[in-house]
Structures are given as structure tokens and as C-alpha cells.
Design a protein around this motif. Structure first.
Motif, PDB file in Angstrom:
ATOM      1  N   THR A  80       0.852  -1.183   0.000  1.00 42.62           N
ATOM      2  CA  THR A  80       0.000   0.000   0.000  1.00 42.62           C
ATOM      3  C   THR A  80       0.895   1.242   0.000  1.00 42.62           C
ATOM      4  O   THR A  80       2.070   1.164   0.386  1.00 42.62           O
ATOM      5  N   PRO A  81       0.357   2.399  -0.419  1.00 41.41           N
ATOM      6  CA  PRO A  81       1.179   3.620  -0.367  1.00 41.41           C
ATOM      7  C   PRO A  81       1.737   3.895   1.030  1.00 41.41           C
ATOM      8  O   PRO A  81       2.898   4.324   1.168  1.00 41.41           O
ATOM      9  N   ALA A  82       0.941   3.656   2.048  1.00 38.03           N
ATOM     10  CA  ALA A  82       1.422   3.896   3.411  1.00 38.03           C
ATOM     11  C   ALA A  82       2.595   2.982   3.752  1.00 38.03           C
ATOM     12  O   ALA A  82       3.580   3.400   4.378  1.00 38.03           O
ATOM     13  N   ALA A  83       2.506   1.719   3.328  1.00 36.35           N
ATOM     14  CA  ALA A  83       3.586   0.776   3.600  1.00 36.35           C
ATOM     15  C   ALA A  83       4.830   1.121   2.781  1.00 36.35           C
ATOM     16  O   ALA A  83       5.962   1.006   3.270  1.00 36.35           O
ATOM     17  N   GLN A  84       4.635   1.549   1.537  1.00 34.05           N
ATOM     18  CA  GLN A  84       5.783   1.955   0.709  1.00 34.05           C
ATOM     19  C   GLN A  84       6.549   3.108   1.357  1.00 34.05           C
ATOM     20  O   GLN A  84       7.783   3.094   1.437  1.00 34.05           O
ATOM     21  N   THR A  85       5.797   4.078   1.827  1.00 32.31           N
ATOM     22  CA  THR A  85       6.432   5.245   2.437  1.00 32.31           C
ATOM     23  C   THR A  85       7.172   4.861   3.706  1.00 32.31           C
ATOM     24  O   THR A  85       8.322   5.265   3.922  1.00 32.31           O
ATOM     25  N   GLN A 106       4.901  -2.729  13.304  1.00 30.37           N
ATOM     26  CA  GLN A 106       4.162  -3.817  12.667  1.00 30.37           C
ATOM     27  C   GLN A 106       3.964  -3.543  11.176  1.00 30.37           C
ATOM     28  O   GLN A 106       4.056  -4.448  10.341  1.00 30.37           O
ATOM     29  N   ARG A 107       3.704  -2.284  10.833  1.00 28.25           N
ATOM     30  CA  ARG A 107       3.495  -1.928   9.427  1.00 28.25           C
ATOM     31  C   ARG A 107       4.761  -2.201   8.616  1.00 28.25           C
ATOM     32  O   ARG A 107       4.699  -2.737   7.505  1.00 28.25           O
ATOM     33  N   ILE A 108       5.906  -1.861   9.181  1.00 30.18           N
ATOM     34  CA  ILE A 108       7.172  -2.072   8.466  1.00 30.18           C
ATOM     35  C   ILE A 108       7.469  -3.567   8.332  1.00 30.18           C
ATOM     36  O   ILE A 108       7.895  -4.041   7.272  1.00 30.18           O
TER      37      ILE A 108
END
Length: 417
Positions: free
Chosen positions: A123-128, A156-158
Motif C-alpha cells: 500500500t502507499p502507506a507501507a511503501q512510504t 508492525q506496518r514495516i
């Protein structure tokens, strides 16, 4: 700036290079990123006391490789193959070029790492988040603060992002032309986020984090060299140069924020301005119009004004309205309100700003209250402006911005604004 900060800056600049070296040699991006984080932590603890090694990058690669080997050995199914690969690696390959020696342009692993972090499976959030961690060198805590989420949530997201890249078969190599085009929007967005975090830090005692903005400019230059015909890549590079050109005048000697209208324009970097203007002028002539080109054009209008009163606000308003048509966002509306106020008066700007009152992204953000305070002050509504400055100061996380807003509120309270 003390020694610990210099060590921190060095580690941040070396992090993507070390990750790239390990991923290129061993694969396993997720494990390599973990191993490098441990190597960085070991360096941060050991170097201040024991002294910095002659070859910091080589030291980090060696420590990271050892840790990565340990991690790989823990995977029973792969243990034999990884031990053999480690044993067969020539020892001299663990040594990076000595300080002062440059690497061949084609060996810039950072750019390859950037495209890997912007894998379409994320997702864009995960890419960033992943790019800021692996390429930008930010800690998980810093990224969490930037996105206003708890640190465990960001961790956790990373972790999930790295797992997702692995499951999707992400490989450490320059993407094919068709894959590169698909990932370019995300890459540009991430680079701009890194630049903005460097130009206006979302937290901490410094307004600027120069190492981040310079790294974003460096990466965007490399991308422009790779894709010289892309108008949006050129536009983003121009936007960064035109914005960063004002950095030296943006703070007083004590670190206090100086607003654009009060800056010493003689301190602006004219070489960077000339480069940025040339870049965006060329892109606007030959490439399809895009948001970064328009933002760069707006920055150029500001930078080319010799005095604040020379600023062509009508042109800026027209550019913001065009930007709103092709890439609408709450931030664009907020900036358009400022330009409208300069052309048609502060009440017109306040009316446009009122349309953002219920926006979920800006309603609780200090920038909305700070802009409202500025326009109320222009309108002569002193008490309302003072209260809005106060609310903005309460919500600002960066100390320079918080102090600036508090000072504005105090001046209005004392009748000296």
C-alpha cells in the motif's frame, strides 16, 4: 552540533548503502534490513566510546553480514546453503571502498533499494514507511511520529511490508521499464515526503533536518539522470531545489522560524534557484502537465520576486486553481486560500478556508489553525487571531514552529503584532 549527532548523521547516510550491499550479496531483503538495524544500533553504542573505525561502511557491512548469517542459520531449511555461501564469499568483498573513494554510478544500490521499497504489492502507506526506514534512514519512532501513530503500530506496518515484498517475489534489481513506470508515482511521492520531513521536521528541536532533504535531492537527481525525459521527475527536482534555496534565510541565528515575507532574500541560494527555474521551464515546454511541475512553477514565482511586494499573487492563484483541477487535496485548498487572500482580501481567503473545517486530514492539524490565524490577523480580527495562533501552537509538534506560533500569539496579546 555534537559528536553523537554527527555519528547519527553518518549512520543514516550509510544505512541504505549497507542494506543494498547485503541484499545484493545475499538476497533476503527483510532479514538484511533487520541485520543492518542491529549493526546500526551496535555502531551507535560502540563508536562514541571506542572511536569511529577507519572505514565505517565496511564495519557496518561486516557486522551486518555476521548478523545476517546468524539469522539465515536460524532457518533450518536453508542452513547448509547459506553457510556455504558465506564461506565462499571472498574476504576482501567485505571491505567497502576506503573513505574518499567514490563508487561507480551504476553501483548506487540506494536507487535500486528505493524501487524495491515501492513495490506495487505494498500500500502507499507501507511503501512510504519502508522507504523512510530503509532508504531515508529514519527510525521507527521518527516515522511513527511523522504519521501520528503509535510506534508499535508503525513497527508492525514495516514488518508486514517486508514480509509482503518477500511473498510477492520482490528482487533486488533495477525494475524493467514497464515496472518502473508503474512504480514511479509512488517513488516520487515518497521522495517528496522525505524532502518535506527534512525541510520542516514534524518533531524535535530543529526546524530542518538537512541530511534528509539533501538525501531526497540526491536520490531525485539520480532518478532524473535515469529518466531525463520525464516531466514530473524534473518537476519534483525543480520543486525541491526552489524550496531548499530559501533554507538559509528560513531561520534566525537562534533557530527561530522566519516567515517567507520577512526573510532576507539576499541569503537565498541563487544558483539553486536558477537550476530549478531552468528545470521546470524546460519540463513545462515539452512534457505533459503534472502536479510537481505546477508546484515548482509556484515556487519559482516566489523565488524570482526581489521583494515580498513584488510577488505575482495573481499568477500564483491561477497556478493553484489549475493544480486544484488536476490534483485536488486539502493542502492545495489551504494554500489556495492564502493566495486568494493576497489577491481578494483576507475575508475571501477565510471563506475558502472554512470549507476545510470538516476535513478529516486537516481539521486537527496545526497548519489549518496557523493559516486561519494569519488571515484573521490580516483582517484585523486580533483576538480571534491570537486564539487561533494559540491553538496552532498547542498542536504543533516541532519546537521551532511551536515557538513561532506562541510568539505571534504573545505579540497580539501585547498589541505589538
Amino acid at each position: 552540533m555534537g559528536a553523537p549527532e554527527r555519528t547519527e548523521d553518518l549512520l543514516r547516510s550509510l544505512a541504505p548503502q549497507v542494506i543494498g550491499a547485503l541484499v545484493r550479496r545475499y538476497g533476503h531483503f527483510d532479514l538484511a534490513e533487520d541485520a543492518v538495524q542491529e549493526a546500526l544500533l551496535a555502531a551507535a553504542l560502540q563508536w562514541p566510546a571506542a572511536g569511529r573505525p577507519d572505514n565505517p561502511r565496511g564495519w557496518l557491512i561486516k557486522v551486518g553480514a555476521r548478523r545476517l548469517t546468524d539469522l539465515l542459520r536460524s532457518e533450518e531449511a536453508r542452513r547448509r546453503r547459506e553457510e556455504k555461501a558465506y564461506a565462499l564469499t571472498p574476504r576482501d568483498e567485505f571491505h567497502a571502498p576506503a573513505p574518499g573513494e567514490s563508487r561507480a554510478p551504476g553501483a548506487d544500490d540506494t536507487l535500486t533499494l528505493l524501487f524495491l521499497c515501492c513495490h506495487p504489492a505494498l500500500t502507499p502507506a507501507a511503501q512510504t514507511a519502508l522507504t523512510l526506514r530503509a532508504v531515508g534512514g529514519l527510525t521507527t519512532a521518527e516515522i511513527a511520529r511523522a504519521y501520528l501513530v503509535p510506534e508499535p503500530t508503525m513497527a508492525q506496518r514495516i514488518t508486514r511490508a517486508k514480509q509482503r515484498v518477500r511473498e510477492a517475489g520482490g528482487r533486488f534489481r533495477q525494475p524493467a521499464p514497464e515496472d518502473r513506470a508503474a512504480r514511479l508515482d509512488a517513488v516520487l511521492q515518497v521522495l517528496y515526503l522525505i524532502f518535506n520531513e527534512g525541510y520542516t521536521a514534524t518533531s524535535g528541536s530543529r526546524l530542518h533536518r538537512v541530511e534528509l532533504s539533501q538525501e531526497a535531492v540526491r536520490l531525485t537527481r539520480a532518478l532524473h539522470a535515469l529518466l531525463p525525459e520525464d516531466g514530473e521527475v524534473a518537476g519534483l527536482l525543480a520543486l525541491m531545489l526552489l524550496t531548499d534555496a530559501r533554507r538559509a534565510a528560513r531561520t534566525a541565528p537562534d533557530g527561530t522560524l522566519v516567515p517567507l515575507a520577512e526573510q532576507d532574500r539576499g541569503a537565498w541560494d541563487r544558483k539553486a534557484i536558477a537550476e530549478g527555474v531552468a528545470l521546470v521551464s524546460d519540463a513545462l515546454r515539452r512534457a505533459p502537465l503534472g502536479p510537481y511541475q505546477l508546484q515548482a512553477a509556484i515556487a519559482a514565482v516566489h523565488d524570482e520576486a526581489e521583494r515580498p511586494e513584488d510577488t505575482d499573487w495573481r499568477e500564483i492563484l491561477g497556478l493553484y486553481r489549475l493544480l486544484h483541477r488536476i490534483a485536488p487535496s486539502p493542502v492545495v485548498t489551504l494554500n489556495e486560500a492564502v493566495a486568494l487572500a493576497m489577491v481578494s482580501g483576507p475575508r475571501a481567503g477565510l471563506d475558502l478556508l472554512a470549507t476545510l473545517a470538516g476535513d478529516p486530514h486537516l481539521a486537527g492539524h496545526h497548519r489549518l489553525e496557523a493559516t486561519r490565524a494569519h488571515l484573521l490577523e490580516q483582517a484585523g480580527e486580533t483576538e480571534e487571531a491570537r486564539a487561533a495562533y494559540g491553538r496552532a501552537a498547542e498542536r504543533a509538534l516541532g519546537l521551532p514552529e511551536k515557538r513561532y506560533l506562541q510568539t505571534r500569539a504573545a505579540r497580539l496579546r501585547e498589541g505589538t503584532g
